[in-house]
Design an enzyme around this catalytic site. Sequence first.
Site, PDB file in Angstrom:
ATOM      1  N   SER A  55       0.827  -1.209   0.000  1.00  0.00           N
ATOM      2  CA  SER A  55       0.000   0.000   0.000  1.00  0.00           C
ATOM      3  C   SER A  55       0.861   1.259   0.000  1.00  0.00           C
ATOM      4  O   SER A  55       0.501   2.253  -0.629  1.00  0.00           O
ATOM      5  CB  SER A  55      -0.958  -0.004   1.190  1.00  0.00           C
ATOM      6  OG  SER A  55      -0.248  -0.060   2.411  1.00  0.00           O
ATOM      7  N   ARG A  65       0.475   4.285  -2.731  1.00  0.00           N
ATOM      8  CA  ARG A  65       0.261   5.697  -2.413  1.00  0.00           C
ATOM      9  C   ARG A  65       1.251   6.607  -3.125  1.00  0.00           C
ATOM     10  O   ARG A  65       1.052   7.815  -3.201  1.00  0.00           O
ATOM     11  CB  ARG A  65       0.310   5.915  -0.899  1.00  0.00           C
ATOM     12  CG  ARG A  65      -0.934   5.368  -0.201  1.00  0.00           C
ATOM     13  CD  ARG A  65      -0.991   5.768   1.254  1.00  0.00           C
ATOM     14  NE  ARG A  65       0.082   5.201   2.055  1.00  0.00           N
ATOM     15  CZ  ARG A  65       0.042   4.008   2.648  1.00  0.00           C
ATOM     16  NH1 ARG A  65      -1.014   3.230   2.518  1.00  0.00           N
ATOM     17  NH2 ARG A  65       1.058   3.596   3.372  1.00  0.00           N
ATOM     18  N   ASP A 114       1.484 -20.127 -10.628  1.00  0.00           N
ATOM     19  CA  ASP A 114       0.945 -21.479 -10.564  1.00  0.00           C
ATOM     20  C   ASP A 114       1.684 -22.301  -9.526  1.00  0.00           C
ATOM     21  O   ASP A 114       2.846 -22.034  -9.195  1.00  0.00           O
ATOM     22  CB  ASP A 114       1.073 -22.166 -11.933  1.00  0.00           C
ATOM     23  CG  ASP A 114       0.010 -21.707 -12.904  1.00  0.00           C
ATOM     24  OD1 ASP A 114      -1.153 -21.557 -12.477  1.00  0.00           O
ATOM     25  OD2 ASP A 114       0.334 -21.501 -14.087  1.00  0.00           O
ATOM     26  N   GLU A 137       6.027  -5.564 -13.733  1.00  0.00           N
ATOM     27  CA  GLU A 137       5.713  -4.688 -14.873  1.00  0.00           C
ATOM     28  C   GLU A 137       5.402  -3.326 -14.270  1.00  0.00           C
ATOM     29  O   GLU A 137       4.270  -3.036 -13.916  1.00  0.00           O
ATOM     30  CB  GLU A 137       4.496  -5.228 -15.626  1.00  0.00           C
ATOM     31  CG  GLU A 137       4.619  -6.684 -16.018  1.00  0.00           C
ATOM     32  CD  GLU A 137       3.292  -7.415 -15.940  1.00  0.00           C
ATOM     33  OE1 GLU A 137       2.367  -6.984 -15.220  1.00  0.00           O
ATOM     34  OE2 GLU A 137       3.178  -8.439 -16.608  1.00  0.00           O
TER      35      GLU A 137
END
Length: 176
Positions: free
Chosen positions: A119, A123, A136, A146
Amino acid sequence: MPGILTDQAIQAAIELGRIRITPWNPAQVNPCSYDLTLGEEVAVYEDWVENTPYQAGDGQFFEAKSHHRAILDVKKEPSTKKYIIGKEGWVLRPGIGYLMHTAERIWTDSYVPIIDGKSSIGRLFIQIHATAGFGDVGYDGQYTLEVIVQHPVRVYAGMRIGQIRFHTLEGQVEKP
């Protein structure tokens, strides 16, 4: 009923060898996840940035090419350039996609690992994955991130960038 492992369950799975996190740091365990840190390598698509990163006293960064960037073709592997994040950090700029990675290598034969940004990173308007946040059962490796940003942000290798949670399975896995 499928669920998410708690801190105690993550620790127990580590001890039983059902999850491997390398390097492992017990201080990175959260109530229902494990914090992941940023690796030192950054890659960019050559067609999207100026030829070389700028080296300034406050870190390395790229400038995006004009809005007439090359178009990526899904039938062709795009050419990338790889760099190492120095101790002064790397400045992420809007308009550029960065391929980065977690420092930690993750393996589990029993759970579904799912990665999300912390988080505190959110922000700062840093997104660490667009689609590849799911692992998996049996995956063994570092996660590719990414990364895109809304505003220029300096990042450092070794900083906490994401967290991984482990989901239990319902039913048997047919394909290893």
